[in-house]
Write an enzyme that holds these catalytic residues in place. Sequence first.
Site, PDB file in Angstrom:
ATOM      1  N   ASP A   1      76.112  47.851   5.949  1.00 16.68           N
ATOM      2  CA  ASP A   1      75.216  48.961   6.285  1.00 16.68           C
ATOM      3  C   ASP A   1      75.378  49.251   7.770  1.00 16.68           C
ATOM      4  OD1 ASP A   1      73.207  50.903   5.829  1.00 16.68           O
ATOM      5  OD2 ASP A   1      71.688  49.561   6.637  1.00 16.68           O
TER       6      ASP A   1
ATOM      7  N   GLU B   1      73.468  51.511  11.213  1.00 24.88           N
ATOM      8  CA  GLU B   1      72.429  52.368  11.786  1.00 24.88           C
ATOM      9  C   GLU B   1      73.090  53.211  12.864  1.00 24.88           C
ATOM     10  OE1 GLU B   1      69.600  52.720  10.469  1.00 24.88           O
ATOM     11  OE2 GLU B   1      69.547  50.946   9.195  1.00 24.88           O
TER      12      GLU B   1
ATOM     13  N   GLU C   1      63.699  60.929  17.007  1.00 29.99           N
ATOM     14  CA  GLU C   1      63.564  60.904  15.548  1.00 29.99           C
ATOM     15  C   GLU C   1      64.419  59.799  14.931  1.00 29.99           C
ATOM     16  OE1 GLU C   1      66.247  64.513  16.569  1.00 29.99           O
ATOM     17  OE2 GLU C   1      64.460  63.480  17.372  1.00 29.99           O
TER      18      GLU C   1
ATOM     19  N   HIS D   1      64.516  50.693   9.290  1.00 26.95           N
ATOM     20  CA  HIS D   1      65.828  50.562   8.660  1.00 26.95           C
ATOM     21  C   HIS D   1      66.696  49.621   9.474  1.00 26.95           C
ATOM     22  CE1 HIS D   1      65.854  53.937   5.574  1.00 26.95           C
ATOM     23  NE2 HIS D   1      64.659  53.969   6.116  1.00 26.95           N
TER      24      HIS D   1
ATOM     25  N   ASP E   1      68.538  45.403   5.420  1.00 26.29           N
ATOM     26  CA  ASP E   1      68.927  46.312   4.338  1.00 26.29           C
ATOM     27  C   ASP E   1      70.091  45.749   3.533  1.00 26.29           C
ATOM     28  OD1 ASP E   1      66.948  47.981   5.175  1.00 26.29           O
ATOM     29  OD2 ASP E   1      68.253  49.621   5.810  1.00 26.29           O
TER      30      ASP E   1
END
Length: 226
Positions: A8, A10, A53, A151, A156
């Site tokens: 995963d 980010e 955000e 997250h 994750d």
Amino acid sequence: MKRAILFDTETTGLDPARGDRVIEIAALELVGDLPTGRHFHVLIHPDRDIPEEASRVHGFTLADLEGKPRFHEIADDFLAFIGQDDLIAHNARFDFGFLNAELKRAERPALSLDRMVDTLDIARDRYPGLPNSLDALCRRFSIDLSARTTHNALLDCRLLAEVYLELMGGRQRGLGLTVQDGGGAQVSYAYDLAGARTPRLIVPTEQELAAHGRFLDKIKEPIWSA
């Protein structure tokens, strides 16, 4: 047994073509669809700002990444860890797109899409019309989500490893989770989210063996008595 890498990322945003960058990579080694405990995890300085955000999603600000390596500094270690094995991710096209953009920038070979295994596609085929986000799948399979407040890529991955096992047949596959230990006994392994395993010896009772024998007597040429 087959090796695969579940991973995963980010990022600073949603589009590498517009300058968004990877800030975290986590990857778990799977053998026979089960975590081995080996993993790769790194935080990366993106050489750009992190929009507010995006920070709300993963919890990282640029200050958190000061002093962390740039992608080109960790690229070879990442490529060595993943080898040439299948790469599993949820909404994998997103992660492949970002990693290939970073690899191109670092003058390293791109990841072939032939290696991609997308758990989102698998879930959509299995549960058409239902929510198939990672959170939704965890709830469907009764996987604990209490630690997932943002997250985080490593968390994750650990959750997705549990989800992937369920999508591949889960604990019902049984035979894939046990190995013979001599004397008719078996060793069953319980796995936690980090991939650590705890052996549990399974020894049938005399009554169970007798009942099994009576059952086999009813079957013509049973392979289990060979």
